[in-house]
Design a protein around this motif. Structure first.
Motif, PDB file in Angstrom:
ATOM      1  N   PHE A   1       0.803  -1.224   0.000  1.00 15.19           N
ATOM      2  CA  PHE A   1       0.000   0.000   0.000  1.00 15.19           C
ATOM      3  C   PHE A   1       0.841   1.281   0.000  1.00 15.19           C
ATOM      4  N   LEU A   2       2.141   1.139  -0.204  1.00 19.30           N
ATOM      5  CA  LEU A   2       3.050   2.290  -0.190  1.00 19.30           C
ATOM      6  C   LEU A   2       3.883   2.308  -1.453  1.00 19.30           C
ATOM      7  N   PRO A   3       4.477   3.443  -1.792  1.00 22.62           N
ATOM      8  CA  PRO A   3       5.344   3.501  -2.971  1.00 22.62           C
ATOM      9  C   PRO A   3       6.531   2.555  -2.830  1.00 22.62           C
ATOM     10  N   SER A   4       7.028   2.070  -3.947  1.00 20.36           N
ATOM     11  CA  SER A   4       8.180   1.175  -3.940  1.00 20.36           C
ATOM     12  C   SER A   4       9.406   1.908  -3.401  1.00 20.36           C
ATOM     13  N   VAL A   5      10.274   1.151  -2.746  1.00 16.80           N
ATOM     14  CA  VAL A   5      11.511   1.728  -2.224  1.00 16.80           C
ATOM     15  C   VAL A   5      12.691   0.936  -2.763  1.00 16.80           C
ATOM     16  N   TYR A   6      13.866   1.571  -2.739  1.00 13.75           N
ATOM     17  CA  TYR A   6      15.081   0.908  -3.208  1.00 13.75           C
ATOM     18  C   TYR A   6      15.977   0.594  -2.021  1.00 13.75           C
ATOM     19  N   ALA A   7      16.519  -0.609  -2.013  1.00 13.65           N
ATOM     20  CA  ALA A   7      17.414  -1.040  -0.937  1.00 13.65           C
ATOM     21  C   ALA A   7      18.707  -1.558  -1.550  1.00 13.65           C
ATOM     22  N   PRO A   8      19.838  -1.479  -0.815  1.00 16.50           N
ATOM     23  CA  PRO A   8      21.096  -2.006  -1.349  1.00 16.50           C
ATOM     24  C   PRO A   8      20.950  -3.463  -1.755  1.00 16.50           C
ATOM     25  N   CYS A   9      21.588  -3.837  -2.835  1.00 12.00           N
ATOM     26  CA  CYS A   9      21.522  -5.209  -3.340  1.00 12.00           C
ATOM     27  C   CYS A   9      22.038  -6.184  -2.277  1.00 12.00           C
ATOM     28  N   PRO A  10      21.288  -7.237  -1.964  1.00  8.56           N
ATOM     29  CA  PRO A  10      21.715  -8.181  -0.927  1.00  8.56           C
ATOM     30  C   PRO A  10      22.914  -9.037  -1.339  1.00  8.56           C
ATOM     31  N   THR A  11      23.191  -9.086  -2.651  1.00 13.95           N
ATOM     32  CA  THR A  11      24.308  -9.908  -3.136  1.00 13.95           C
ATOM     33  C   THR A  11      25.623  -9.137  -3.161  1.00 13.95           C
ATOM     34  N   CYS A  12      25.621  -7.974  -3.828  1.00 12.23           N
ATOM     35  CA  CYS A  12      26.866  -7.187  -3.959  1.00 12.23           C
ATOM     36  C   CYS A  12      26.965  -6.080  -2.924  1.00 12.23           C
ATOM     37  N   HIS A  13      25.877  -5.886  -2.142  1.00 12.65           N
ATOM     38  CA  HIS A  13      25.843  -4.849  -1.088  1.00 12.65           C
ATOM     39  C   HIS A  13      26.089  -3.449  -1.642  1.00 12.65           C
ATOM     40  N   GLY A  14      25.625  -3.229  -2.870  1.00 14.15           N
ATOM     41  CA  GLY A  14      25.695  -1.896  -3.467  1.00 14.15           C
ATOM     42  C   GLY A  14      26.910  -1.623  -4.311  1.00 14.15           C
ATOM     43  N   CYS A  15      27.859  -2.575  -4.417  1.00 16.67           N
ATOM     44  CA  CYS A  15      29.093  -2.286  -5.155  1.00 16.67           C
ATOM     45  C   CYS A  15      28.949  -2.510  -6.658  1.00 16.67           C
ATOM     46  N   ARG A  16      27.865  -3.189  -7.104  1.00 16.97           N
ATOM     47  CA  ARG A  16      27.491  -3.322  -8.514  1.00 16.97           C
ATOM     48  C   ARG A  16      28.197  -4.449  -9.277  1.00 16.97           C
ATOM     49  N   PHE A  17      29.323  -4.936  -8.776  1.00 17.40           N
ATOM     50  CA  PHE A  17      30.113  -5.923  -9.519  1.00 17.40           C
ATOM     51  C   PHE A  17      29.989  -7.313  -8.891  1.00 17.40           C
ATOM     52  N   ASN A  18      30.270  -8.347  -9.708  1.00 18.78           N
ATOM     53  CA  ASN A  18      30.250  -9.703  -9.163  1.00 18.78           C
ATOM     54  C   ASN A  18      31.578 -10.016  -8.462  1.00 18.78           C
ATOM     55  N   THR A  19      31.596 -11.121  -7.733  1.00 21.30           N
ATOM     56  CA  THR A  19      32.746 -11.474  -6.890  1.00 21.30           C
ATOM     57  C   THR A  19      34.020 -11.668  -7.699  1.00 21.30           C
ATOM     58  N   LYS A  20      33.930 -12.324  -8.844  1.00 18.59           N
ATOM     59  CA  LYS A  20      35.108 -12.587  -9.671  1.00 18.59           C
ATOM     60  C   LYS A  20      35.758 -11.290 -10.131  1.00 18.59           C
ATOM     61  N   THR A  21      34.948 -10.328 -10.494  1.00 12.40           N
ATOM     62  CA  THR A  21      35.485  -9.033 -10.936  1.00 12.40           C
ATOM     63  C   THR A  21      36.181  -8.314  -9.793  1.00 12.40           C
ATOM     64  N   LEU A  22      35.603  -8.386  -8.613  1.00 10.11           N
ATOM     65  CA  LEU A  22      36.158  -7.687  -7.455  1.00 10.11           C
ATOM     66  C   LEU A  22      37.458  -8.314  -6.954  1.00 10.11           C
ATOM     67  N   GLU A  23      37.755  -9.540  -7.391  1.00  6.18           N
ATOM     68  CA  GLU A  23      39.006 -10.194  -6.975  1.00  6.18           C
ATOM     69  C   GLU A  23      40.225  -9.562  -7.643  1.00  6.18           C
ATOM     70  N   ILE A  24      40.009  -8.864  -8.751  1.00  4.32           N
ATOM     71  CA  ILE A  24      41.119  -8.192  -9.441  1.00  4.32           C
ATOM     72  C   ILE A  24      41.417  -6.875  -8.745  1.00  4.32           C
ATOM     73  N   LYS A  25      42.674  -6.697  -8.367  1.00  2.00           N
ATOM     74  CA  LYS A  25      43.076  -5.497  -7.629  1.00  2.00           C
ATOM     75  C   LYS A  25      44.092  -4.682  -8.417  1.00  2.00           C
ATOM     76  N   TYR A  26      43.963  -3.384  -8.306  1.00  3.98           N
ATOM     77  CA  TYR A  26      44.974  -2.459  -8.829  1.00  3.98           C
ATOM     78  C   TYR A  26      45.536  -1.716  -7.623  1.00  3.98           C
ATOM     79  N   ARG A  27      46.798  -1.962  -7.331  1.00  2.00           N
ATOM     80  CA  ARG A  27      47.443  -1.383  -6.154  1.00  2.00           C
ATOM     81  C   ARG A  27      46.614  -1.628  -4.895  1.00  2.00           C
TER      82      ARG A  27
END
Length: 354
Positions: free
Chosen positions: A168-194
Motif C-alpha cells: 500500500f506504499l510507494p516502492s523503495v530501493y534497498a542495497p543489493c543483498p548480493t553485492c551490497h551496493g558495489c554493482r560488480f560480481n565477486t570474480k570481478t572484485l578479486e582483481i586489484k589495482y594497487r
C-alpha cells in the motif's frame, strides 16, 4: 580576488530586435574574446536573453542543433512554447562553436555518474585490464563495467540496489543483498589495482583518487580538473540522480576543459558559482579565464559581485523584474557600470570594487 585591467574585445556579436518573454525588440552587443557577466534582479530577463535568445540565435547561425526541453503541461493548464524573435546582425563569423554549460542532469538514472560522463572511467578500466590478475584470466576492460553482463552483479544487474515493492506504499530501493551496493560480481572484485578493486575506486572521492592515481598521467589530469572546479568532495561513482544542478554544471565544464582548446568557442553558463565556497569560486574563475586566454568567449549569468567585479564586461538587465525589466540598463567595464545610477546592481558592484 585581486583587481585586474579588463581585456579588450576582439570583436562584437550584435543582436537586433530580440523578443522573448519580457524582452521586446531589444538590441544588444556581446564582446568577443573576453569574460562577460550578465546581471540584474531575478526576473529581469537575464535568462531570456542569454540562456534562450542568445543560445538559439547563435545555434541557428552556426547550423548547430540544440536540445530544448519541452515544458510539461498538465490537464488544467496548457503551456505555450515561447520562441525567440530577432536576428544576429554581425559577429557570428568570429564564432566557430557554441558550448552551453547548463545545470541539466548529466543522466537520469543511477547508471550515469561523474566517472562515466567525463570519460575518466574508461582509463580506469584499462588500468585494471592491464593488471597481471586480469591478464591471467583474460579479462578485458569491459569486464570492469557495471553495464556489461560479464562483470556486473546479476542480482541487481549493475544497479547496486533492488526495488522493493510494498503493498500500500510507494516502492523503495534497498542495497543489493548480493553485492551490497558495489554493482560488480565477486570474480570481478578479486582483481586489484594497487590493492584496490574497481568498486573501491568508484567509492573514492576526487581528492582521494587524485592522490591514488598521481602517477597515472591521463587519470590524474582528469581528476585534477575536477578538483579545480570545486568537485574534490564528490565520489567518482556517485549516481547522477544524487547530484545538484550546480554540480552537474561543473562536471560538464570539467569535461569541456579536458578537451584541446582551439579558440573561437562561445561558452555560456548560468550562475556557475551557485553554492560554491569563495575559495572554490576563485578556482573556478581561474579555469574560466583560462578559456578566455585560449582565444574563447565566456558569457555568464551571475549574481556573485566578486565575479562580476572581475569581469571584462558587464551587461546589466532591468531595471526591475517582469514588465519593469527587459532593458539594457548599463553595459561596459565593471567600474563604469558601478557608476550608473539607474542600475540596481551598481551600488553592490561599487562596494565589491572598493
Amino acid at each position: 580576488m585581486s583587481k585586474k585591467i579588463p581585456r579588450t574585445a576582439k570583436g562584437w556579436l550584435r543582436l537586433r530586435d530580440v523578443t522573448r518573454n519580457n524582452l521586446r525588440g531589444l538590441d544588444v552587443s556581446f564582446p568577443l574574446g573576453v569574460f562577460t557577466s550578465v546581471t540584474g534582479v531575478s526576473g529581469s530577463g537575464k535568462s531570456s536573453l542569454v540562456s534562450h535568445a542568445l543560445v538559439e540565435l547563435v545555434a541557428e547561425g552556426l547550423g548547430q542543433p540544440i536540445t530544448v526541453e519541452e515544458p510539461v503541461a498538465d490537464d488544467l493548464e496548457q503551456t505555450t512554447i515561447v520562441t525567440t524573435a530577432g536576428e544576429i546582425v554581425s559577429g557570428i563569423e568570429h564564432i566557430g562553436r557554441l558550448v552551453v554549460v547548463d545545470q541539466k542532469p548529466i543522466g537520469r538514472t543511477p547508471r550515469s555518474n561523474m566517472a562515466t560522463y567525463t570519460g575518466l572511467f574508461d582509463h580506469v578500466r584499462k588500468l585494471f585490464a592491464d593488471t597481471k590478475g586480469a591478464k591471467a584470466r583474460r579479462y578485458d576492460a569491459g569486464r570492469f563495467s557495471f553495464n556489461v553482463a560479464k562483470g556486473r552483479c546479476e542480482t541487481c544487474l549493475g544497479e547496486g540496489s533492488v526495488c522493493v515493492e510494498l503493498l500500500f506504499l510507494p516502492s523503495v530501493y534497498a542495497p543489493c543483498p548480493t553485492c551490497h551496493g558495489c554493482r560488480f560480481n565477486t570474480k570481478t572484485l578479486e582483481i586489484k589495482y594497487r590493492g584496490k578493486s574497481v568498486a573501491d575506486v568508484l567509492g573514492m572521492t576526487v581528492d582521494v583518487a587524485a592522490e591514488f592515481f598521481v602517477e597515472e598521467l591521463q587519470v590524474f589530469r582528469s581528476l585534477n580538473v575536477l578538483r579545480e572546479v570545486g568537485l574534490g568532495y564528490l565520489r567518482l561513482g556517485q549516481p547522477a540522480t544524487e547530484l545538484s544542478g550546480g554540480e552537474a554544471q561543473r562536471i560538464k565544464l570539467a569535461t569541456e576543459l579536458q578537451r584541446v582548446q582551439r579558440g573561437n568557442t562561445l561558452y555560456i553558463l548560468d550562475e556557475p558559482t551557485t553554492g560554491l565556497h569563495p575559495s572554490d569560486v576563485e578556482r573556478l574563475m581561474k579555469q574560466l579565464n583560462g578559456l578566455v586566454e585560449a582565444g574563447n568567449t565566456v558569457i555568464v549569468i551571475e549574481h556573485d559581485m566578486h565575479v562580476i567585479a572581475e569581469s571584462d564586461w558587464v551587461i546589466d538587465i532591468g531595471p526591475g523584474a517582469g514588465d519593469e525589466g527587459g532593458l539594457v540598463v548599463a553595459a561596459g567595464p565593471p567600474d563604469e557600470v558601478a557608476q550608473v545610477s539607474r542600475s540596481r546592481t551598481a551600488p553592490y558592484l561599487a562596494a565589491a570594487l572598493s
